[in-house]
Design a protein around this motif. Structure first.
Motif, short mmCIF file in Angstrom:
data_model
loop_
_atom_site.label_atom_id
_atom_site.label_comp_id
_atom_site.label_asym_id
_atom_site.label_seq_id
_atom_site.Cartn_x
_atom_site.Cartn_y
_atom_site.Cartn_z
N ALA A 102 0.82 -1.22 0.00
CA ALA A 102 0.00 0.00 0.00
C ALA A 102 0.85 1.27 0.00
CB ALA A 102 -0.93 -0.01 1.21
N GLY A 103 2.17 1.12 0.01
CA GLY A 103 3.05 2.28 0.01
C GLY A 103 3.20 2.94 1.36
N LYS A 104 2.79 2.24 2.43
CA LYS A 104 2.87 2.81 3.77
C LYS A 104 4.14 2.42 4.51
CE LYS A 104 -2.14 3.09 4.22
NZ LYS A 104 -3.34 2.68 5.00
N LEU A 105 4.89 1.50 3.93
CA LEU A 105 6.20 1.09 4.43
C LEU A 105 7.16 1.08 3.26
CD1 LEU A 105 5.58 -2.03 6.72
CD2 LEU A 105 6.48 0.15 7.46
N GLU A 106 8.41 1.45 3.52
CA GLU A 106 9.43 1.34 2.48
C GLU A 106 10.44 0.28 2.90
OE1 GLU A 106 13.07 3.79 0.30
OE2 GLU A 106 11.96 4.71 1.96
N GLU A 107 10.67 -0.70 2.04
CA GLU A 107 11.73 -1.66 2.30
C GLU A 107 13.04 -1.02 1.87
OE1 GLU A 107 12.59 -6.11 0.80
OE2 GLU A 107 10.71 -5.78 1.89
N LEU A 108 13.97 -0.90 2.80
CA LEU A 108 15.19 -0.12 2.54
C LEU A 108 16.23 -0.91 1.77
CD1 LEU A 108 15.45 1.66 6.01
CD2 LEU A 108 14.56 2.61 3.88
N SER A 109 16.62 -2.09 2.26
CA SER A 109 17.60 -2.94 1.58
C SER A 109 17.94 -4.10 2.51
CB SER A 109 18.88 -2.18 1.22
OG SER A 109 19.55 -1.74 2.40
N ASP A 110 18.70 -5.07 2.00
CA ASP A 110 19.17 -6.18 2.82
C ASP A 110 20.21 -5.67 3.83
OD1 ASP A 110 17.54 -7.80 1.39
OD2 ASP A 110 19.13 -9.00 0.49
N LEU A 111 20.20 -6.27 5.02
CA LEU A 111 21.20 -5.94 6.03
C LEU A 111 22.53 -6.61 5.72
CD1 LEU A 111 21.96 -4.62 8.73
CD2 LEU A 111 21.03 -6.64 9.88
N GLY A 112 22.50 -7.78 5.08
CA GLY A 112 23.74 -8.43 4.68
C GLY A 112 24.17 -9.58 5.57
N LEU A 113 23.40 -9.92 6.60
CA LEU A 113 23.76 -11.04 7.47
C LEU A 113 23.43 -12.37 6.80
CD1 LEU A 113 22.37 -9.86 10.93
CD2 LEU A 113 24.77 -9.97 10.26
N ASN A 114 24.35 -13.33 6.89
CA ASN A 114 24.05 -14.70 6.49
C ASN A 114 23.20 -15.34 7.59
OD1 ASN A 114 25.60 -14.65 4.11
ND2 ASN A 114 27.47 -15.04 5.28
N ALA A 115 22.10 -15.92 7.22
CA ALA A 115 21.17 -16.37 8.24
C ALA A 115 20.63 -17.76 7.95
CB ALA A 115 20.00 -15.40 8.33
N ARG A 116 20.26 -18.44 9.03
CA ARG A 116 19.54 -19.70 8.92
C ARG A 116 18.68 -19.87 10.16
NH1 ARG A 116 21.74 -26.04 8.55
NH2 ARG A 116 19.63 -26.95 8.51
N GLU A 117 17.50 -20.41 9.98
CA GLU A 117 16.64 -20.79 11.10
C GLU A 117 16.27 -22.26 10.95
OE1 GLU A 117 13.70 -17.63 12.54
OE2 GLU A 117 13.88 -17.22 10.38
N GLY A 118 15.94 -22.88 12.08
CA GLY A 118 15.56 -24.27 11.99
C GLY A 118 15.24 -24.88 13.33
N ILE A 119 14.99 -26.18 13.32
CA ILE A 119 14.80 -26.97 14.54
C ILE A 119 16.18 -27.49 14.93
CG2 ILE A 119 13.60 -28.89 15.60
CD1 ILE A 119 11.81 -26.56 14.61
N ALA A 120 16.57 -27.26 16.16
CA ALA A 120 17.96 -27.49 16.56
C ALA A 120 18.05 -28.23 17.89
CB ALA A 120 18.69 -26.15 16.64
N TYR A 121 19.29 -28.63 18.20
CA TYR A 121 19.54 -29.35 19.45
C TYR A 121 21.02 -29.23 19.79
CZ TYR A 121 21.30 -32.77 16.08
OH TYR A 121 21.99 -33.38 15.05
N PRO A 122 21.39 -29.23 21.09
CA PRO A 122 22.80 -29.29 21.46
C PRO A 122 23.40 -30.63 21.01
CG PRO A 122 21.43 -28.61 23.31
CD PRO A 122 20.50 -29.11 22.25
N ALA A 123 24.66 -30.63 20.64
CA ALA A 123 25.28 -31.79 20.01
C ALA A 123 25.13 -33.08 20.81
CB ALA A 123 26.76 -31.51 19.73
N HIS A 124 25.17 -32.98 22.15
CA HIS A 124 25.10 -34.20 22.97
C HIS A 124 23.76 -34.93 22.82
CE1 HIS A 124 23.01 -31.39 25.74
NE2 HIS A 124 22.34 -32.47 26.08
N VAL A 125 22.73 -34.23 22.35
CA VAL A 125 21.40 -34.82 22.23
C VAL A 125 21.38 -35.93 21.18
CG1 VAL A 125 18.99 -34.32 21.60
CG2 VAL A 125 20.24 -32.79 23.13
N ALA A 126 22.33 -35.90 20.25
CA ALA A 126 22.40 -36.98 19.25
C ALA A 126 22.59 -38.33 19.92
CB ALA A 126 23.54 -36.70 18.27
N ASP A 127 23.24 -38.36 21.10
CA ASP A 127 23.40 -39.63 21.82
C ASP A 127 22.09 -40.10 22.46
OD1 ASP A 127 26.12 -39.64 21.22
OD2 ASP A 127 26.63 -38.49 23.03
N LEU A 128 21.17 -39.15 22.69
CA LEU A 128 19.89 -39.47 23.32
C LEU A 128 18.79 -39.76 22.31
CD1 LEU A 128 19.97 -36.57 25.97
CD2 LEU A 128 20.77 -38.92 26.24
#
Length: 321
Positions: free
Chosen positions: A102-128
């Protein structure tokens, strides 16, 4: 723009100094403060304080406004907040898209951070949970993650409620026997990782990078089906023919947005924020200094800016000189 070049001068700054783009912009209403949104996580605080430091170096006044990540966009459209500096595409609301269209927000540009999201666990949990990082392993070991509030299902510690429900969406989409329990804050997510690592206890959590905790607690991501566009719209796509979201997160893009009136009211500030980038290798140590070492955001950012003028000052100079 994924990283800042090794010389310390951003690619955008180089372009600004070597083309006609470098012409100084008008400062505009210097006597009126520019209001920047402060959201709920440390990385965003760092990102925003670096931007504030750049604006102050240019000669502007800056104020911080505490705002929920999902609730800030109408305030920006209304001009009550003038910019937000770290929006994650995976969690952005439909309201954002509507206001932008609607033109009520302006997207400025990418910040430049490399990113990832996901379902995660501490490494020791692989043993469990033998079979991790394959997501199918979670079907057989969910009881290992169960708590009194989730029995007979396992517990997934999801993002705080006002960040959305991405973890819960994946448990439903993949038909995994886990109940998603929202964390109260980013700090609560970190407390879960710390406790699990110290006690070697089971933990499944929705998490992201860049974040200092990824290395501090040796966090691994579960291998989910690739997060392709069809996964989020076509139930027939993916391992569950009856549901969407039966896949990993879509690749995350991190970007900035602002009040459309900024470019006219504060032209140089607008140019600075458009061309501002921050690299993962700069943000994560600052996050660690705040969350692990207990230093204040202002102190940490000020020290980084003093030691790294070549990474940000050319952007300010290009807009103002």
């Amino acid at each position: 723009m994924k990283t800042l070049i090794k010389t310390g001068v951003s690619a955008l700054a180089v372009a600004a100094m070597s083309t006609g783009f470098a012409a100084a912009a008008d400062m505009g209403a210097k006597d009126e403060p520019i209001k920047l949104a402060i959201n709920e996580w440390t990385g965003q605080h760092v990102t925003t304080h670096v931007a504030a430091g750049m604006l102050r170096e240019a000669g502007y006044e800056v104020e911080f406004v505490t705002a929920g990540m999902l609730n800030q966009f109408q305030a920006i459209a209304d001009g009550d907040i003038h910019a937000t500096l770290e929006i994650w595409s995976s969690n952005v609301s439909d309201q954002y898209a509507g206001l932008k269209d609607a033109g009520k927000l302006e997207e400025l540009s990418d910040l430049g951070l490399n990113a990832r999201e996901g379902i995660a666990y501490p490494a020791h949990v692989a043993d469990l949970c033998p079979g991790l990082p394959a997501w199918e392993a979670l079907k057989d070991c969910a009881m290992n993650f169960a708590t009194a509030e989730t029995l007979p299902m396992g517990r997934l510690v999801d993002y705080p409620a006002d960040w959305g429900t991405p973890g819960a969406d994946r448990m439903t989409g993949l038909e995994l026997p886990f109940k998603a329990v929202p964390a109260g804050s980013e700090g609560a997510l970190i407390a879960e990782l710390r406790a699990s690592t110290e006690k070697k206890s089971p933990l499944l959590i929705t998490f992201w990078q860049p974040h200092w905790a990824m290395s501090a607690y040796d966090v691994k991501f579960v291998d989910l089906p690739a997060g392709e566009d069809a996964c989020f719209s076509d139930p027939a796509w993916g391992p569950n023919p009856n549901a969407i979201n039966d896949c990993d997160f879509a690749a995350s893009r991190i970007f900035k947005a602002g009040w459309p009136g900024m470019k006219d009211k504060w032209p140089a500030a607008h140019e600075i924020l458009v061309n501002y980038t921050l690299a993962v290798e700069d943000q994560q140590p600052m996050m660690g200094a705040v969350d692990v070492d207990g230093k204040g955001v202002e102190e940490v950012v000020a020290a980084w800016m003093a030691a790294n003028e070549g990474k940000w000052k050319p952007v300010v100079d290009a807009a103002t000189k």
